[in-house]
Design an enzyme around this catalytic site. Sequence first.
Site, mmCIF file in Angstrom:
data_model
loop_
_atom_site.group_PDB
_atom_site.id
_atom_site.type_symbol
_atom_site.label_atom_id
_atom_site.label_comp_id
_atom_site.label_asym_id
_atom_site.label_seq_id
_atom_site.Cartn_x
_atom_site.Cartn_y
_atom_site.Cartn_z
ATOM 1 N N PHE A 1 -9.945 2.188 1.915
ATOM 2 C CA PHE A 1 -9.901 3.423 1.139
ATOM 3 C C PHE A 1 -10.470 3.262 -0.275
ATOM 4 C CE2 PHE A 1 -6.575 4.957 4.160
ATOM 5 C CZ PHE A 1 -7.153 6.182 4.448
ATOM 6 N N GLY B 1 -11.032 -5.307 8.971
ATOM 7 C CA GLY B 1 -11.627 -4.088 9.487
ATOM 8 C C GLY B 1 -12.839 -3.668 8.684
ATOM 9 N N HIS C 1 -9.354 -12.162 1.592
ATOM 10 C CA HIS C 1 -8.119 -11.386 1.468
ATOM 11 C C HIS C 1 -6.932 -12.312 1.184
ATOM 12 C CE1 HIS C 1 -10.495 -8.180 3.331
ATOM 13 N NE2 HIS C 1 -9.557 -7.344 2.915
ATOM 14 N N LYS D 1 -2.454 -11.265 5.184
ATOM 15 C CA LYS D 1 -3.199 -10.362 6.062
ATOM 16 C C LYS D 1 -3.187 -10.907 7.479
ATOM 17 C CE LYS D 1 -7.604 -7.892 6.476
ATOM 18 N NZ LYS D 1 -6.915 -6.588 6.679
ATOM 19 N N MET E 1 0.831 -1.207 0.000
ATOM 20 C CA MET E 1 0.000 0.000 0.000
ATOM 21 C C MET E 1 0.866 1.258 0.000
ATOM 22 S SD MET E 1 -3.432 -0.106 0.105
ATOM 23 C CE MET E 1 -4.063 1.081 1.292
#
Length: 267
Positions: free
Chosen positions: A129, A166, A156, A160, A15
Amino acid sequence: MNKVKIIIAGPRGRMGSEAVKMVTNTEHFELKAVIDYKYEGHMLSDLEGFQAINNVPIFSNIETCLQNVECDVLIDLTTPEVGMHHAKTALLHNVRPVVGTTGFTKADLEELEGICKDKNLGCIIAPNFALGAVLMMKFSQMAAKYFNDVEIIELHHDKKLDAPSGTAVKTAEMISAVRESKQQGHPDEKETLSGARGAELDGMHIHSVRLPGLVAHQQVLFGSDGQTLSIRHDSYNRASFMSGVKIAVDTVMKQDLFVYGLENIIE
């Protein structure tokens, strides 16, 4: 327009590297420094993949960084423990945090909100996001007013750390805010294998899948007499998150509030 001066924590992560690209390619953003535990004293251009980015120093300590670099916003894309420390330190230095790390506890969020009130500064914590993921959460909350039975499947990559994600927890919380509490499934159901029904929040079941090849995906399944409704979002690469990071940076510069969840700042 004055440029927004930005520090990025975690620039070498999947990220973080996308955030570096986004910031350096946005005309009114200026990357002033990065925080990386490994390359104190180097320049970002010394690292593979960042050779074209000039005059961006690397710090391993956020306090040292903020003492030496003029900054408006900290973008943190690290881990919950590091992200919490970075966010608190940034606020104490009058820098506005935008944090994309999941796994914050309720106590963490309350502590950050208290600091924001004391300092009269904005801070945005976002479990996801990707704008499509935020819309998926908002649409799921709308649907929950009419469909009382719901389960969440989040998928995912296998690196992770937290489960459920979340985003899944935030989705369940948003649904719970409008849905009448209900314990789903047969009242006498029994797991023949422990965990088969997944985690539970307010009677809803949340299932986590971890596999190589995945990035970030979530499906919210609603059921009612004679019909089902499925709302799904898929992120196929991490560039999908950057439009949301950009919106968060622009927004946090105008706010003096603590915000948890990107859905609270998009119409």
